[in-house]
Write a protein that holds these residues in place. Structure first.
Motif, PDB file in Angstrom:
ATOM      1  N   VAL A 281       0.744  -1.635  -0.010  1.00 14.67           N
ATOM      2  CA  VAL A 281       0.108   0.106  -0.540  1.00 14.67           C
ATOM      3  C   VAL A 281       0.724   1.535  -0.330  1.00 14.67           C
ATOM      4  CG1 VAL A 281      -1.457   1.571   0.841  1.00 14.67           C
ATOM      5  CG2 VAL A 281      -1.781  -1.138   1.169  1.00 14.67           C
ATOM      6  N   ILE A 282       1.348   1.300   1.250  1.00 14.12           N
ATOM      7  CA  ILE A 282       2.556   2.679   1.000  1.00 14.12           C
ATOM      8  C   ILE A 282       3.482   2.629   0.038  1.00 14.12           C
ATOM      9  CG2 ILE A 282       4.012   3.517   2.863  1.00 14.12           C
ATOM     10  CD1 ILE A 282       2.504   2.470   4.465  1.00 14.12           C
ATOM     11  N   SER A 283       4.229   1.855  -0.508  1.00 10.16           N
ATOM     12  CA  SER A 283       4.380   2.385  -1.732  1.00 10.16           C
ATOM     13  C   SER A 283       4.329   2.541  -3.172  1.00 10.16           C
ATOM     14  CB  SER A 283       5.544   0.695  -1.566  1.00 10.16           C
ATOM     15  OG  SER A 283       4.124  -0.502  -2.386  1.00 10.16           O
ATOM     16  N   ARG A 284       2.929   2.449  -2.808  1.00  6.94           N
ATOM     17  CA  ARG A 284       2.229   3.191  -4.128  1.00  6.94           C
ATOM     18  C   ARG A 284       2.600   4.791  -3.736  1.00  6.94           C
ATOM     19  NH1 ARG A 284      -1.893   2.926  -2.496  1.00  6.94           N
ATOM     20  NH2 ARG A 284      -3.289   3.427  -3.938  1.00  6.94           N
ATOM     21  N   TYR A 285       2.594   5.255  -2.667  1.00 12.69           N
ATOM     22  CA  TYR A 285       2.982   6.638  -2.583  1.00 12.69           C
ATOM     23  C   TYR A 285       3.864   7.313  -3.106  1.00 12.69           C
ATOM     24  CZ  TYR A 285      -0.637   5.728   0.164  1.00 12.69           C
ATOM     25  OH  TYR A 285      -2.789   4.980   1.370  1.00 12.69           O
ATOM     26  N   LYS A 286       3.319   8.769  -3.850  1.00 14.90           N
ATOM     27  CA  LYS A 286       4.392   9.409  -4.222  1.00 14.90           C
ATOM     28  C   LYS A 286       5.490   9.933  -2.879  1.00 14.90           C
ATOM     29  CE  LYS A 286       1.114  11.355  -7.612  1.00 14.90           C
ATOM     30  NZ  LYS A 286       0.667  13.304  -7.605  1.00 14.90           N
ATOM     31  N   PRO A 287       6.605  10.020  -3.515  1.00 12.92           N
ATOM     32  CA  PRO A 287       7.863   9.726  -2.441  1.00 12.92           C
ATOM     33  C   PRO A 287       7.938  12.172  -2.062  1.00 12.92           C
ATOM     34  CG  PRO A 287       9.146   9.822  -4.559  1.00 12.92           C
ATOM     35  CD  PRO A 287       7.400   9.592  -5.009  1.00 12.92           C
ATOM     36  N   LEU A 288       8.237  11.998  -0.934  1.00 12.03           N
ATOM     37  CA  LEU A 288       8.467  12.864  -0.776  1.00 12.03           C
ATOM     38  C   LEU A 288       8.904  14.427  -1.081  1.00 12.03           C
ATOM     39  CD1 LEU A 288       7.822  13.217   3.685  1.00 12.03           C
ATOM     40  CD2 LEU A 288       6.066  14.280   1.289  1.00 12.03           C
ATOM     41  N   PRO A 289       8.931  15.686  -1.800  1.00 15.84           N
ATOM     42  CA  PRO A 289       9.565  16.776  -2.784  1.00 15.84           C
ATOM     43  C   PRO A 289      11.187  16.137  -1.700  1.00 15.84           C
ATOM     44  CG  PRO A 289       8.027  17.805  -2.091  1.00 15.84           C
ATOM     45  CD  PRO A 289       7.993  15.962  -1.392  1.00 15.84           C
ATOM     46  N   PRO A 290      12.196  17.018  -2.439  1.00 19.36           N
ATOM     47  CA  PRO A 290      13.375  16.588  -1.682  1.00 19.36           C
ATOM     48  C   PRO A 290      13.503  17.613  -0.795  1.00 19.36           C
ATOM     49  CG  PRO A 290      13.819  16.935  -3.488  1.00 19.36           C
ATOM     50  CD  PRO A 290      12.649  17.033  -3.731  1.00 19.36           C
TER      51      PRO A 290
ATOM     52  N   GLU B 164      12.025  15.315   9.852  1.00 23.14           N
ATOM     53  CA  GLU B 164      10.932  15.036  11.229  1.00 23.14           C
ATOM     54  C   GLU B 164      10.055  15.329  10.980  1.00 23.14           C
ATOM     55  OE1 GLU B 164      15.491  16.270  10.514  1.00 23.14           O
ATOM     56  OE2 GLU B 164      13.837  17.210   9.991  1.00 23.14           O
ATOM     57  N   ALA B 165       9.376  16.323  10.037  1.00 30.51           N
ATOM     58  CA  ALA B 165       7.350  16.440  10.071  1.00 30.51           C
ATOM     59  C   ALA B 165       7.088  15.199   9.144  1.00 30.51           C
ATOM     60  CB  ALA B 165       7.129  17.718   8.947  1.00 30.51           C
ATOM     61  N   ALA B 166       7.741  14.752   9.054  1.00 28.74           N
ATOM     62  CA  ALA B 166       6.795  13.737   7.592  1.00 28.74           C
ATOM     63  C   ALA B 166       7.230  12.154   8.810  1.00 28.74           C
ATOM     64  CB  ALA B 166       8.147  12.759   6.646  1.00 28.74           C
ATOM     65  N   ALA B 167       8.257  11.789   9.837  1.00 23.50           N
ATOM     66  CA  ALA B 167       8.236  10.933  10.388  1.00 23.50           C
ATOM     67  C   ALA B 167       7.517  11.209  11.700  1.00 23.50           C
ATOM     68  CB  ALA B 167       9.328  11.101  11.566  1.00 23.50           C
ATOM     69  N   VAL B 168       6.856  12.574  11.794  1.00 18.95           N
ATOM     70  CA  VAL B 168       6.198  12.772  13.508  1.00 18.95           C
ATOM     71  C   VAL B 168       4.620  12.481  13.085  1.00 18.95           C
ATOM     72  CG1 VAL B 168       5.002  14.681  14.563  1.00 18.95           C
ATOM     73  CG2 VAL B 168       7.528  14.670  14.425  1.00 18.95           C
ATOM     74  N   LEU B 169       4.554  12.570  11.885  1.00 19.59           N
ATOM     75  CA  LEU B 169       2.855  12.322  10.804  1.00 19.59           C
ATOM     76  C   LEU B 169       2.729  11.102  11.067  1.00 19.59           C
ATOM     77  CD1 LEU B 169       0.572  13.355   9.847  1.00 19.59           C
ATOM     78  CD2 LEU B 169       1.553  14.170   7.539  1.00 19.59           C
ATOM     79  N   ASP B 170       3.704  10.678  10.054  1.00 25.17           N
ATOM     80  CA  ASP B 170       3.951   8.818  10.516  1.00 25.17           C
ATOM     81  C   ASP B 170       3.744   8.230  12.001  1.00 25.17           C
ATOM     82  OD1 ASP B 170       4.472   6.109   8.965  1.00 25.17           O
ATOM     83  OD2 ASP B 170       5.701   6.058   9.747  1.00 25.17           O
TER      84      ASP B 170
END
Length: 334
Positions: free
Chosen positions: A279-288, A293-299
């Protein structure tokens, strides 16, 4: 009050959305792009969502920057009482002394006395509790107004927010519709919208996640014919029907993936691994330039671990209910 704010002088994290609406980044745990609050700056100003205890001062400063005094705020409303949405309610009530606090009736007692909620959160989050959320402080009971299936919040000038009970993510969840704009404040009922990639992921935490209730809420939101979706995580989206359809499809995919793992006697770690792979592998990668850190908190808040745990909890509850029904049937026949 109208759109008379000098938008060129707005502080960072405050975004004008038209019709006296301003999105305010609550800077959860100091990180941008995780929880959005919304100020509706009308005759009777209203804030939707307050974020965590640590966000109260951020919101206070944004409200002042938008030309209001603390005494001007008429209403503070939370879509539900999870700490990333409502953890700062007591602090906000203290900072804005005239504001009525509106919440669904199933969450009202926890705002007045958050001790049970905080004990439960401590069991879930452990050492991360203070870093992510801080301590939720009590709100004076006489300032809390609870609503049931539907309710109304007066914004002045004939404009209202209409509340709609919207369980599935949580038993104390509601959505809100602005009668002037058709904006629908969705809380977590549609999941998490990532502004950087356009992805929508479900939010299915334990212990309240209920698939059938979620699907009913998605149907309700479709029927409301909203003009724009105001995500708490994160931001305004105007592709309404498409986004609701995607939220429904993602919910089915996550649940079916976990069910497949569950049916093969896999443990929680196996289910999480399957979701990450399928499932998660389908999502677009975050821009560079995105904050890792924010992505890790949301995860942490609504990633594979939390979502899969909630789905497994729901599947176990279904199985228990089925077994009890079978037992009662046998007893009736025997």
């Amino acid at each position: 009050m109208h759109d008379d704010v000098d938008v060129s002088r707005l502080p960072e994290g405050v975004t004008p959305l038209g019709n006296d609406i301003f999105a305010i980044d609550t800077m959860l745990a100091g990180y941008p792009g995780i929880v959005s609050s919304y100020l509706i700056r009308t005759e009777r100003p209203c804030i939707v969502e307050v974020g965590t205890a640590g966000s109260a001062r951020v919101l206070h400063d944004a409200v002042i920057a938008l030309g209001l005094s603390p005494a001007d705020l008429a209403t503070i409303v939370v879509t539900h009482i999870h700490l990333d949405h409502a953890g700062g309610t007591g602090d906000m009530a203290a900072l804005f002394p005239n504001a009525e606090i509106v919440v669904h009736e199933r969450g009202a007692r926890h705002l007045a006395d958050p001790s049970r909620l905080m004990r439960s959160a401590a069991m879930v989050w452990g050492d991360r509790l203070d870093t992510l959320f801080g301590q939720m402080h009590p709100t004076e009971a006489q300032r809390i107004r609870s609503v049931a299936e539907t309710g109304e919040i007066d914004l002045g000038g004939g404009r209202r927010l209409v509340t709609h009970y919207a369980p599935g993510h949580a038993k104390h969840h509601m959505g809100l519709v602005d009668t002037l704009t058709g904006d629908l404040y969705v809380g977590d009922a549609l999941g998490v919208y990532n502004q950087l990639t356009g992805d929508v992921r479900p939010a299915t935490p334990p212990p309240d996640f209920d698939m059938q209730a979620c699907l009913r809420t998605l149907g309700l939101f479709s029927d409301l014919d909203a003009q724009r979706l105001m995500f708490s995580h994160f931001g305004a989206v105007d592709t309404v029907a498409e986004t609701i359809d995607r939220a429904r499809a993602e919910l089915h995919l996550w649940v079916e993936t976990v069910r497949e793992s569950h049916g093969s006697a896999g443990d929680l770690d196996h289910a999480i691994a399957m979701v990450r792979d399928k499932v998660i592998s389908r999502y677009k990668p975050l821009p560079p330039d995105a904050s890792p850190e924010a992505a890790a908190v949301l995860d942490t808040l609504s990633g594979a671990e939390a979502n899969v745990s909630g789905i497994v909890h729901w599947l176990d509850r279904l199985e228990q209910e089925r077994a009890e029904a079978e037992r009662e049937k046998r007893e009736e026949q025997g």
